[in-house]
Design a protein around this motif. Structure first.
Motif, PDB file in Angstrom:
ATOM      1  N   ARG A 198       0.836  -1.216   0.000  1.00 50.29           N
ATOM      2  CA  ARG A 198       0.000   0.000   0.000  1.00 50.29           C
ATOM      3  C   ARG A 198       0.864   1.256   0.000  1.00 50.29           C
ATOM      4  O   ARG A 198       0.610   2.205  -0.738  1.00 50.29           O
ATOM      5  CB  ARG A 198      -0.929  -0.002   1.210  1.00 50.29           C
ATOM      6  CG  ARG A 198      -2.016  -1.069   1.205  1.00 50.29           C
ATOM      7  CD  ARG A 198      -3.108  -0.799   0.184  1.00 50.29           C
ATOM      8  NE  ARG A 198      -4.172  -1.767   0.299  1.00 50.29           N
ATOM      9  CZ  ARG A 198      -5.373  -1.521   0.811  1.00 50.29           C
ATOM     10  NH1 ARG A 198      -5.653  -0.317   1.272  1.00 50.29           N
ATOM     11  NH2 ARG A 198      -6.292  -2.461   0.865  1.00 50.29           N
ATOM     12  N   ALA A 202       1.356   4.060  -2.869  1.00 44.99           N
ATOM     13  CA  ALA A 202       0.796   5.384  -2.591  1.00 44.99           C
ATOM     14  C   ALA A 202       1.836   6.497  -2.637  1.00 44.99           C
ATOM     15  O   ALA A 202       1.535   7.612  -3.098  1.00 44.99           O
ATOM     16  CB  ALA A 202       0.116   5.380  -1.222  1.00 44.99           C
ATOM     17  N   VAL A 205       2.508   8.349  -5.936  1.00 44.68           N
ATOM     18  CA  VAL A 205       1.331   9.145  -6.308  1.00 44.68           C
ATOM     19  C   VAL A 205       1.308  10.438  -5.510  1.00 44.68           C
ATOM     20  O   VAL A 205       1.084  11.531  -6.046  1.00 44.68           O
ATOM     21  CB  VAL A 205       0.028   8.347  -6.068  1.00 44.68           C
ATOM     22  CG1 VAL A 205      -1.201   9.213  -6.337  1.00 44.68           C
ATOM     23  CG2 VAL A 205       0.001   7.095  -6.940  1.00 44.68           C
ATOM     24  N   ASN A 212      -4.218  13.775  -3.134  1.00 42.27           N
ATOM     25  CA  ASN A 212      -4.906  12.587  -3.642  1.00 42.27           C
ATOM     26  C   ASN A 212      -5.441  11.783  -2.454  1.00 42.27           C
ATOM     27  O   ASN A 212      -4.690  11.105  -1.757  1.00 42.27           O
ATOM     28  CB  ASN A 212      -3.941  11.745  -4.479  1.00 42.27           C
ATOM     29  CG  ASN A 212      -4.632  10.602  -5.190  1.00 42.27           C
ATOM     30  OD1 ASN A 212      -5.314   9.788  -4.583  1.00 42.27           O
ATOM     31  ND2 ASN A 212      -4.458  10.552  -6.501  1.00 42.27           N
ATOM     32  N   GLU A 214      -7.357   9.134  -2.223  1.00 42.85           N
ATOM     33  CA  GLU A 214      -7.291   7.669  -2.292  1.00 42.85           C
ATOM     34  C   GLU A 214      -5.895   7.179  -1.905  1.00 42.85           C
ATOM     35  O   GLU A 214      -5.750   6.228  -1.138  1.00 42.85           O
ATOM     36  CB  GLU A 214      -7.637   7.185  -3.704  1.00 42.85           C
ATOM     37  CG  GLU A 214      -7.689   5.661  -3.815  1.00 42.85           C
ATOM     38  CD  GLU A 214      -8.154   5.179  -5.181  1.00 42.85           C
ATOM     39  OE1 GLU A 214      -8.008   3.977  -5.452  1.00 42.85           O
ATOM     40  OE2 GLU A 214      -8.656   6.006  -5.969  1.00 42.85           O
ATOM     41  N   ALA A 215      -4.866   7.864  -2.409  1.00 48.42           N
ATOM     42  CA  ALA A 215      -3.493   7.498  -2.052  1.00 48.42           C
ATOM     43  C   ALA A 215      -3.235   7.790  -0.577  1.00 48.42           C
ATOM     44  O   ALA A 215      -2.536   7.022   0.100  1.00 48.42           O
ATOM     45  CB  ALA A 215      -2.499   8.248  -2.931  1.00 48.42           C
ATOM     46  N   ASP A 218      -4.750   4.915   1.322  1.00 46.93           N
ATOM     47  CA  ASP A 218      -3.911   3.721   1.216  1.00 46.93           C
ATOM     48  C   ASP A 218      -2.671   3.839   2.105  1.00 46.93           C
ATOM     49  O   ASP A 218      -2.277   2.883   2.778  1.00 46.93           O
ATOM     50  CB  ASP A 218      -3.471   3.511  -0.238  1.00 46.93           C
ATOM     51  CG  ASP A 218      -4.554   2.867  -1.091  1.00 46.93           C
ATOM     52  OD1 ASP A 218      -5.572   2.418  -0.522  1.00 46.93           O
ATOM     53  OD2 ASP A 218      -4.381   2.811  -2.320  1.00 46.93           O
TER      54      ASP A 218
END
Length: 352
Positions: A198, A202, A205, A212, A214-215, A218
């Motif tokens: 993860r 991440a 990114v 971000n 979502e990153a 994670d």
């Protein structure tokens, strides 16, 4: 299936976005009503805001948490805690703040609610490191394990790029050591591999887009997974060296982990081939040591002790301190080999 022993650590974990709003209800759920809020000086405004939001449930703010948990700071905070007759501790911040909360809990056994704002992973362990007279020591105790961990992804959106990357690699270090620990087991192995993957996915990114979500989610999950692994198993060479360098030479915590990790992996890999193959797979690399080095350097993180302010003349002393107390490790601990490791880390050489 291999035989194993697994001791699950008791903790309530709340994960999501906007979860900071649940602190008040968690204080009440613990049967408490007089919380002392902790932060670093840099996050004092956030600490004040949380104290104001808690209203009558908070009796004060201590905003002087320091890196490496100096005992002098702990004693200072303890005086305020006792003066205010606090019945619980709420820590908002990274490893420095959570370390202070643990140190206070060790001395008082008060319940803790911690809200991590970095990826240090300290909140997931029953391990505490404290520094006194230039020497950092660690111990394990369930008294320091937080009762409640509140992960709010929103709180990490403003985390600077450098801190994001180095605290993320610091978390990966927890999982790496869990994989080759003498107490490794299939449960922590699975969690460690998830955590590494993860974070490794991440961080690149986030290096391009810090907002971000979502990153960020994670990475925060990965930090919890990695920290939880280290909380169950024991530490080895990597953490020993980082505690030596941080506590004795006052090097920055996450950055030191970032610099040292490729070299401690390389030192141990010949004696932990299968575990480091798992780590390499999770990193998406052919070599775990080179994978971590390339990840850190490629994202602009420091990759040499020289960059952190370490003096070459102090490498001999660092090796002596690291050798002064025995601890389990896959590879035998030999002073000259440790000194070579430290020299490679000082120069920032890519592991062979």
């Amino acid at each position: 299936m291999q035989p194993f022993v697994y001791n699950a650590l008791p903790a309530r974990v709340i994960f999501g976005s906007g979860t900071l709003s649940q602190v008040a209800s968690e204080i009440q759920r613990l049967g408490c009503s007089k919380a002392l809020v902790l932060s670093t000086p840099g996050q004092a405004k956030k600490g004040e805001a949380l104290k104001a939001e808690l209203g009558a449930l908070a009796v004060g703010l201590y905003s002087n948490a320091k890196m490496h948990t100096p005992t002098s700071v702990t004693e200072d905070a303890l005086k305020l805690l006792q003066k205010l007759q606090a019945d619980c501790i709420v820590a908002l911040g990274g490893g420095s703040t959570i370390g202070l909360a643990k140190a206070l809990a060790l001395r008082t056994d008060l319940p803790q609610i911690v809200i991590p704002t970095t990826y240090s992973g300290s909140e997931g362990t029953s391990i505490i490191g404290q520094t006194e007279n230039g020497r950092k020591t660690t111990q394990k105790s369930l008294k320091v394990l937080p009762e409640v961990i509140i992960y709010d992804v929103d709180l990490t959106l403003g985390l600077p790029a450098q801190t994001t990357i180095t605290s993320g690699i610091n978390a990966i270090a927890h999982a790496i050591e869990a994989l080759y620990s003498a107490e490794a087991n299939p449960i922590t192995d699975s969690l460690a591999e998830q955590g590494i993957a993860r974070l490794a996915g991440a961080l690149p990114v986030l290096a391009k887009d810090l907002k971000n979500s979502e990153a960020r989610s994670d990475a925060l999950f990965g930090a919890w997974a990695c920290g939880s692994c280290l909380g169950v198993v024991g530490m080895a060479l990597h953490h020993k060296l980082c505690h030596t360098l941080g506590g004795t030479f006052d090097l920055p915590h996450a950055e030191t982990h970032t610099v040292m990790l490729p070299h401690t992996i390389a030192y141990n890999t010949p004696f932990a081939v299968a575990p480091m193959a798992k780590a390499a797979h999770s990193l998406g690399a052919a070599s775990a040591a080179q994978g971590v080095f390339d990840l850190a350097k490629g994202l602009g993180a420091p990759y040499s002790l020289k960059e952190l302010g370490m003096k070459e003349a102090d490498l001999e002393r660092a090796a002596d301190v690291a050798m002064s107390s025995p601890y389990p490790n896959p590879a035998p601990l030999e002073r000259e080999k440790l000194l070579n490791l430290l020299r490679d880390a000082y120069e920032g050489k890519r592991p062979a």
